[in-house]
Design an enzyme around this catalytic site. Structure first.
Site, short mmCIF file in Angstrom:
data_model
loop_
_atom_site.label_atom_id
_atom_site.label_comp_id
_atom_site.label_asym_id
_atom_site.label_seq_id
_atom_site.Cartn_x
_atom_site.Cartn_y
_atom_site.Cartn_z
N GLU A 171 -48.97 -36.94 -27.64
CA GLU A 171 -49.04 -35.47 -27.66
C GLU A 171 -47.61 -34.98 -27.42
O GLU A 171 -47.11 -35.05 -26.30
CB GLU A 171 -49.99 -34.98 -26.57
CG GLU A 171 -50.18 -33.49 -26.53
CD GLU A 171 -51.08 -33.06 -25.38
OE1 GLU A 171 -50.78 -32.01 -24.77
OE2 GLU A 171 -52.05 -33.78 -25.07
N CYS A 180 -45.17 -26.93 -24.88
CA CYS A 180 -45.02 -27.51 -26.21
C CYS A 180 -45.54 -26.57 -27.28
O CYS A 180 -45.13 -26.66 -28.45
CB CYS A 180 -45.73 -28.86 -26.29
SG CYS A 180 -47.48 -28.80 -25.87
#
Length: 484
Positions: free
Chosen positions: A238, A272
């Site tokens: 991820e 992110c």
């Protein structure tokens, strides 16, 4: 503590400091990856042999332990990361909620199935845990993001070796302590303290059965290369994003500006999913940019426990702040025009002010994740150009369209390459009840959140009958016939 003293202290161990004040809040010894993996390997069979109901009830006790310690936990997260206390409380809430979400996800994504087959036979589909999984956590959500791997992995029956970021070891230690207090055996979830060297050592241990990672694209690429000759081990990545936010002919400019600010500057831009690029229509953007700048001017940047509460605290440390400033200066040197400057208001502390910069038309614009409060404005001539610009990145994590036309959203959704595509919502704040992951440099097609159950267990297909039946219809000689 200054940088020289901090480096000296870390020669014999690991030190964590409060980015808002510089105060030392935690210190500990560097761990041994091989020893932690061996302990987890020894404890795993008994944990895997417990019933699913037993593991679920243990994890529910974990949620209750965290609930009882929510204020203490949130205060620690704020002190170690610099994020506002109100935001740290939402992170602790996400840790608690992850348990029931993961229970539901395991039931939906990895159910047991029995199907009828010919002649009274049955086909069964069940799932097994991988074994010992390594989890490498990030510093921006030091409890919620690793917990998003750990909880579903434990429910599935795996043992865990968790290495928190070297920048947030105290939060990692607190999280693991909550699991142990709830009754997860100490061998089943192990804490590995250390920096990049310990992370590489953990990833290289032959006795792990997989690795679950949240962090930078550069580190993820390195892990992907390290695991390239180990297809028998699960690897879930991820990673980051250079995420586009397109605002196109919206009649709700004030709301659009607030969504842009939320997308770009929450957690001081250390998400992110944060919007890195604001894509707008040339000639129609001035009111929107004016509203965004007005909100920036009102934004409180202060320590986590300030009154009134700040919108942003500092970034994680001076090195991170220095890097964001270097990236900002690089854009300036290429000809970008600042609309709101990136400033460092306090010497020797990693506070940054929210910045807005026009990068339209500059050559060789870097396709990189600026992990801080910097939003780049790009002006385009039409909607096709907006879609092209949204896709002008090697990343593919999150994208959002702010606009009034359902038809344009349909075009946007169909043509933009991202794992999270939103309409009239921020790029960040993805729901835990849905899959979360990206394409390209943003991940390796192992979405987390609700789909984390998929990489925490593997399916086993069984053809079953209550007694053996067999016949060979072709290819055998008739036993009653004699050969010439």
């Amino acid at each position: 503590m200054n940088r020289q003293a901090e480096a000296s202290a870390q020669q014999s161990g690991l030190v964590s400091t409060d980015p808002a004040t510089g105060e030392r809040i935690w210190s500990g010894d560097i761990g041994d990856a091989a020893a932690e993996v061996a302990a987890a390997r020894a404890a795993w069979p008994e944990w895997a042999a417990h019933s699913l109901a037993y593991r679920i009830e243990t994890l529910r006790r974990f949620a209750n332990v965290v609930r009882q310690k929510d204020t203490e936990f949130a205060e620690l997260i704020s002190r170690e990361t610099g994020k506002p206390f109100w935001e740290a409380r939402t992170e602790v809430g996400a840790v608690i909620n992850k348990v029931e979400i993961s229970i539901n996800a395991y039931a939906e994504r990895t159910p047991q199935r029995r199907l009828e087959a010919a002649m009274g036979n049955k086909v069964a589909v069940r799932h097994k845990p991988h074994g010992v999984l390594a989890v490498l956590g990030p510093y921006n959500f030091p409890a919620h993001l690793p917990n998003g791997h750990i909880v579903p992995a434990l429910i599935a029956g795996n043992a865990i070796v968790f290495k928190p970021s070297e920048k947030t070891p105290a939060t990692g230690e607190f999280l693991v302590g909550c699991f142990h207090e709830a009754g997860v055996p100490e061998g089943v979830i192990r804490l590995l303290i250390g920096g990049p060297d310990e992370g590489r050592a953990l990833a290289g241990q032959p006795e792990i059965d997989g690795l679950l990672f949240t962090g930078s694209a550069r580190a993820g690429q390195s892990l992907h290369q390290q695991f390239s000759d180990m297809p028998h081990k699960i690897l879930a990545l991820e990673l980051g994003g250079n995420n586009p936010l397109v605002v196109w002919r919206s009649k709700h400019i004030e709301a659009a500006a607030m969504i842009a600010v939320q997308s770009a500057y929450l957690t001081a831009g250390q998400r992110c999913t944060a919007a890195r690029r604001l894509i707008v229509e040339q000639g129609q953007e001035e009111e929107l940019l004016s509203d965004i700048q007005n909100l920036i001017d009102r934004m409180i940047v202060d320590h986590p426990f300030a009154d009134p509460q700040p919108f942003m605290g500092p970034v994680i440390d001076d090195l991170a702040a220095d890097h964001v400033q270097d990236q900002w200066l690089n854009l300036m040197m290429k000809g970008a025009k600042p609309l709101r400057r990136l400033d460092r208001p306090f010497d020797e502390r990693p506070y940054l002010t929210p910045a807005l910069i026009d990068v339209t038309g500059i050559k060789d614009r870097p396709d990189e994740e600026i992990f801080g409060p910097v939003l780049q404005v790009i002006r385009v001539k039409d909607f096709d150009a907006a879609i092209d610009e949204a896709n002008n990145t090697r990343f593919g994590l999150a994208a959002s369209l702010i606009g009034d036309s359902p038809a344009e959203y349909d075009r946007f959704w169909a043509n933009v390459r991202a794992g999270v595509i939103n309409w009239n919502k921020p790029t960040n704040g993805a729901p835990s009840t849905a899959p979360f992951g990206g394409l390209g440099a943003s991940g390796n097609h192992r979405p987390s959140a609700f789909y984390a159950a998929d990489y925490c267990a593997y399916p086993v297909t069984s053809s079953e009958a209550d007694r053996p039946r067999a016949s060979l219809g072709e290819g055998l000689r008739d036993p009653n016939m004699q050969e010439d």
